[in-house]
Design a protein around this motif. Structure first.
Motif, mmCIF file in Angstrom:
data_model
loop_
_atom_site.group_PDB
_atom_site.id
_atom_site.type_symbol
_atom_site.label_atom_id
_atom_site.label_comp_id
_atom_site.label_asym_id
_atom_site.label_seq_id
_atom_site.Cartn_x
_atom_site.Cartn_y
_atom_site.Cartn_z
ATOM 1 N N GLY A 78 0.847 -1.370 -0.208
ATOM 2 C CA GLY A 78 0.027 0.013 0.100
ATOM 3 C C GLY A 78 0.842 1.208 -0.035
ATOM 4 N N GLU A 79 2.143 1.107 -0.214
ATOM 5 C CA GLU A 79 2.904 2.328 -0.400
ATOM 6 C C GLU A 79 4.163 2.283 -1.582
ATOM 7 O OE1 GLU A 79 3.389 2.813 4.639
ATOM 8 O OE2 GLU A 79 5.092 2.195 3.294
ATOM 9 N N PHE A 80 4.297 3.045 -2.111
ATOM 10 C CA PHE A 80 5.504 3.452 -3.118
ATOM 11 C C PHE A 80 5.923 4.714 -3.227
ATOM 12 C CE2 PHE A 80 1.260 4.368 -4.956
ATOM 13 C CZ PHE A 80 1.649 5.341 -5.915
ATOM 14 N N VAL A 81 7.061 5.045 -3.681
ATOM 15 C CA VAL A 81 7.579 6.294 -4.157
ATOM 16 C C VAL A 81 7.903 6.506 -5.614
ATOM 17 C CG1 VAL A 81 9.778 7.617 -3.577
ATOM 18 C CG2 VAL A 81 8.822 6.063 -1.877
ATOM 19 N N VAL A 82 7.442 7.918 -5.976
ATOM 20 C CA VAL A 82 7.597 8.021 -7.431
ATOM 21 C C VAL A 82 8.816 9.199 -7.392
ATOM 22 C CG1 VAL A 82 6.844 9.780 -9.444
ATOM 23 C CG2 VAL A 82 5.252 7.929 -8.004
ATOM 24 N N ASN A 83 9.711 8.485 -7.995
ATOM 25 C CA ASN A 83 11.071 9.471 -8.141
ATOM 26 C C ASN A 83 10.833 9.920 -9.549
ATOM 27 O OD1 ASN A 83 12.783 8.267 -5.667
ATOM 28 N ND2 ASN A 83 11.891 6.421 -6.851
ATOM 29 N N ILE A 84 11.550 11.186 -9.807
ATOM 30 C CA ILE A 84 11.463 11.938 -11.102
ATOM 31 C C ILE A 84 13.150 12.163 -11.452
ATOM 32 C CG2 ILE A 84 11.198 13.959 -12.354
ATOM 33 C CD1 ILE A 84 8.600 12.262 -11.545
ATOM 34 N N GLY A 85 13.613 11.383 -12.403
ATOM 35 C CA GLY A 85 14.945 11.145 -12.648
ATOM 36 C C GLY A 85 15.332 12.563 -13.629
ATOM 37 N N ASP A 86 16.745 12.914 -13.938
ATOM 38 C CA ASP A 86 17.160 13.932 -14.566
ATOM 39 C C ASP A 86 17.766 13.175 -15.873
ATOM 40 O OD1 ASP A 86 19.579 13.345 -13.804
ATOM 41 O OD2 ASP A 86 19.605 14.986 -12.571
ATOM 42 N N ALA A 87 18.301 14.044 -16.640
ATOM 43 C CA ALA A 87 18.922 13.745 -18.063
ATOM 44 C C ALA A 87 20.130 12.667 -17.987
ATOM 45 C CB ALA A 87 19.447 14.849 -18.835
ATOM 46 N N SER A 88 20.717 12.957 -16.882
ATOM 47 C CA SER A 88 22.115 12.335 -16.430
ATOM 48 C C SER A 88 21.799 11.045 -16.055
ATOM 49 C CB SER A 88 22.617 13.131 -15.294
ATOM 50 O OG SER A 88 22.120 12.905 -14.189
ATOM 51 N N GLN A 89 20.658 10.755 -15.650
ATOM 52 C CA GLN A 89 19.971 9.444 -15.380
ATOM 53 C C GLN A 89 19.244 8.679 -16.458
ATOM 54 O OE1 GLN A 89 18.013 10.949 -11.848
ATOM 55 N NE2 GLN A 89 19.401 10.075 -10.451
ATOM 56 N N MET A 90 19.217 9.091 -17.673
ATOM 57 C CA MET A 90 18.415 8.679 -18.640
ATOM 58 C C MET A 90 18.690 7.024 -19.022
ATOM 59 S SD MET A 90 18.111 9.705 -22.616
ATOM 60 C CE MET A 90 17.589 11.261 -22.269
ATOM 61 N N VAL A 91 20.002 6.546 -18.962
ATOM 62 C CA VAL A 91 20.482 4.987 -19.299
ATOM 63 C C VAL A 91 19.692 4.325 -18.158
ATOM 64 C CG1 VAL A 91 22.258 3.423 -19.605
ATOM 65 C CG2 VAL A 91 22.393 5.777 -20.893
ATOM 66 N N LEU A 125 15.162 7.108 -4.253
ATOM 67 C CA LEU A 125 16.367 7.059 -4.901
ATOM 68 C C LEU A 125 17.114 8.180 -4.324
ATOM 69 C CD1 LEU A 125 15.651 6.309 -8.397
ATOM 70 C CD2 LEU A 125 16.629 4.778 -6.795
ATOM 71 N N ALA A 126 18.475 8.017 -3.804
ATOM 72 C CA ALA A 126 19.111 8.979 -3.038
ATOM 73 C C ALA A 126 19.525 10.175 -4.026
ATOM 74 C CB ALA A 126 20.322 8.453 -2.697
ATOM 75 N N ASP A 127 19.844 9.765 -5.454
ATOM 76 C CA ASP A 127 20.331 10.500 -6.267
ATOM 77 C C ASP A 127 19.128 11.613 -7.487
ATOM 78 O OD1 ASP A 127 22.899 10.613 -5.454
ATOM 79 O OD2 ASP A 127 23.327 9.231 -6.921
ATOM 80 N N ALA A 128 17.991 11.035 -7.032
ATOM 81 C CA ALA A 128 16.671 11.644 -7.863
ATOM 82 C C ALA A 128 16.548 13.009 -7.356
ATOM 83 C CB ALA A 128 15.629 10.809 -7.686
ATOM 84 N N PRO A 129 16.487 14.108 -8.414
ATOM 85 C CA PRO A 129 15.939 15.379 -8.045
ATOM 86 C C PRO A 129 14.792 15.594 -7.214
ATOM 87 C CG PRO A 129 16.471 15.122 -10.421
ATOM 88 C CD PRO A 129 16.538 13.464 -9.800
#
Length: 210
Positions: A78-91, A125-129
């Motif tokens: 019943g839980e989740f996290v939506v992270n938004i990545g940036d262009a440096s994380q595309m791969v 995610l630690a590095d997600a903006p």
């Protein structure tokens, strides 16, 4: 060209619509299995559906009739996290879409660090903006392939320092990734600023202004 939608297979329809409904933002979702495995996968049928309380909606399909790990984990915890990545994380975003057994953690496989969240048990995610902690609000099934539109209430936002100005995210600085048809991605490109439009203040249904 005329196509009768009823004649198309689910796969053909997906290929067609994923090239038409573009560009699509990417919800890079972390979930947690019963065994404590952190699952990570990108979903581009993604939007927000409410601002009071804030809610996000993500369409999660099935594979061979079975729920994907993301869907199964959300149903269970019943839980989740939506992270938004940036262009440096595309791969990394693309590689996290590969199919693995439920006991394989994509964050470990890709060497992506995680951090604990404040209101949910799922790590972010630690590095997600940007990361948004979510609790499951509602699941709505659509169509004949078992796809589910999963709505979660955002209980907390994590926003990288320097991205927020006067309550608005600096989209240029965020540098988000979007999905187009096939294994193709894009970045923002040129941003065109037009005149602002007068807006009626938003209000909650009991008559109070937000």
């Amino acid at each position: 060209m005329f196509l009768d939608a009823g004649d198309l297979s689910p796969e053909a329809t997906y290929r067609l619509m994923s090239g038409i409904v573009v560009p699509r933002p990417i919800a890079w979702i972390t979930t947690l299995s019963d065994a404590g495995v952190v699952n990570l996968a990108p979903f581009s049928c993604f939007t927000f559906v409410s601002n009071k309380p804030p809610m996000l909606g993500v369409n999660v399909g099935r594979k061979a009739g079975r729920r994907k790990d993301t869907g199964a984990n959300i149903h269970a915890l019943g839980e989740f996290v939506v992270n938004i990545g940036d262009a440096s994380q595309m791969v990394a975003i693309h590689e996290s879409s590969a199919e693995h057994a439920p006991d394989v953690s994509e964050t470990e496989l890709l060497g992506l660090g995680t951090l604990p969240c404040a209101t949910v048990r799922v790590p972010r995610l630690a590095d997600a903006p940007i990361s948004m902690e979510c609790r499951l609000e509602q699941v709505i099934s659509f169509g004949r392939t078992g796809a589910e539109f999963i709505v979660g209430e955002v209980t907390a936002f994590h926003i990288r320092d320097g991205l927020l100005h006067d309550g608005k995210v600096d989209t240029r600085a965020l540098d988000p990734v979007c999905r187009i048809g096939g294994p193709n991605y894009a970045t923002l490109g040129e941003i065109v600023t037009l005149r602002g439009m007068q807006q009626t203040p938003k209000a909650v249904m009991d008559g109070g202004t937000v």
